[in-house]
Enzyme design. Sequence first.
Site, PDB file in Angstrom:
ATOM      1  N   HIS A  62       0.824  -1.209   0.000  1.00 38.46           N
ATOM      2  CA  HIS A  62       0.000   0.000   0.000  1.00 38.46           C
ATOM      3  C   HIS A  62       0.859   1.260   0.000  1.00 38.46           C
ATOM      4  O   HIS A  62       2.008   1.253   0.465  1.00 38.46           O
ATOM      5  CB  HIS A  62      -0.923   0.000   1.219  1.00 38.46           C
ATOM      6  CG  HIS A  62      -2.023  -1.001   1.114  1.00 38.46           C
ATOM      7  ND1 HIS A  62      -2.963  -1.178   2.107  1.00 38.46           N
ATOM      8  CD2 HIS A  62      -2.348  -1.882   0.136  1.00 38.46           C
ATOM      9  CE1 HIS A  62      -3.820  -2.125   1.736  1.00 38.46           C
ATOM     10  NE2 HIS A  62      -3.457  -2.566   0.551  1.00 38.46           N
ATOM     11  N   GLU A  64       0.707   3.993   1.781  1.00 31.73           N
ATOM     12  CA  GLU A  64       1.110   4.496   3.092  1.00 31.73           C
ATOM     13  C   GLU A  64       2.400   3.840   3.568  1.00 31.73           C
ATOM     14  O   GLU A  64       3.344   4.492   3.996  1.00 31.73           O
ATOM     15  CB  GLU A  64       0.017   4.238   4.143  1.00 31.73           C
ATOM     16  CG  GLU A  64      -1.336   4.790   3.789  1.00 31.73           C
ATOM     17  CD  GLU A  64      -2.228   3.788   3.069  1.00 31.73           C
ATOM     18  OE1 GLU A  64      -1.844   3.294   1.974  1.00 31.73           O
ATOM     19  OE2 GLU A  64      -3.321   3.509   3.584  1.00 31.73           O
ATOM     20  N   CYS A  72      -6.089   1.064   5.589  1.00 31.56           N
ATOM     21  CA  CYS A  72      -6.508  -0.221   6.135  1.00 31.56           C
ATOM     22  C   CYS A  72      -5.895  -0.363   7.532  1.00 31.56           C
ATOM     23  O   CYS A  72      -5.081   0.470   7.955  1.00 31.56           O
ATOM     24  CB  CYS A  72      -6.049  -1.361   5.215  1.00 31.56           C
ATOM     25  SG  CYS A  72      -4.265  -1.645   5.208  1.00 31.56           S
ATOM     26  N   CYS A 102      -2.033  -0.569   7.571  1.00 34.89           N
ATOM     27  CA  CYS A 102      -1.407   0.739   7.357  1.00 34.89           C
ATOM     28  C   CYS A 102      -1.614   1.653   8.558  1.00 34.89           C
ATOM     29  O   CYS A 102      -0.721   2.431   8.903  1.00 34.89           O
ATOM     30  CB  CYS A 102      -1.938   1.382   6.082  1.00 34.89           C
ATOM     31  SG  CYS A 102      -1.340   0.551   4.582  1.00 34.89           S
TER      32      CYS A 102
END
Length: 147
Positions: free
Chosen positions: A68, A70, A96, A99
Amino acid sequence: MADWDQRFMELAGFVAGWSKDRSRQVGCVIVAPDNSLRSIGFNGFPRGLNDDHDHRHERPAKYFWTEHAERNAIYAAARNGIPLAGCRMYLPWFPCVDCARAIVQAGISELVSLAPDFSDPQWGEGFRVSVDLLEEAGVAVRFITAR
């Protein structure tokens, strides 16, 4: 702060365009309290992995291969020895749970993002947990609207 918010959210959107993800492109920008850029990231495969294999982009396999935005921004800062404690993260999505934990552990003090869609069938329940996790850890969360 609003002008900076808009600028950094637009930059996150621009960075998202670098992602080769075929279904959702997400970018992330992390800035210091003085608004200097600390790190950027976008969702995609880890360094050195071949992202030309079609089957790696299909669900559910893509979740094994894709990192991801992040965490990619956090990892890029770590790789370059850039501290993130006290920084702000800009994200045109909502993190999520994985993250959200990384955001807390990196010492990021504020998240600026679009409001989560709690009705999303895949991510909604996790968004609720992320909100609780970030709140309990003391990470300020501000929602802004997309332009």
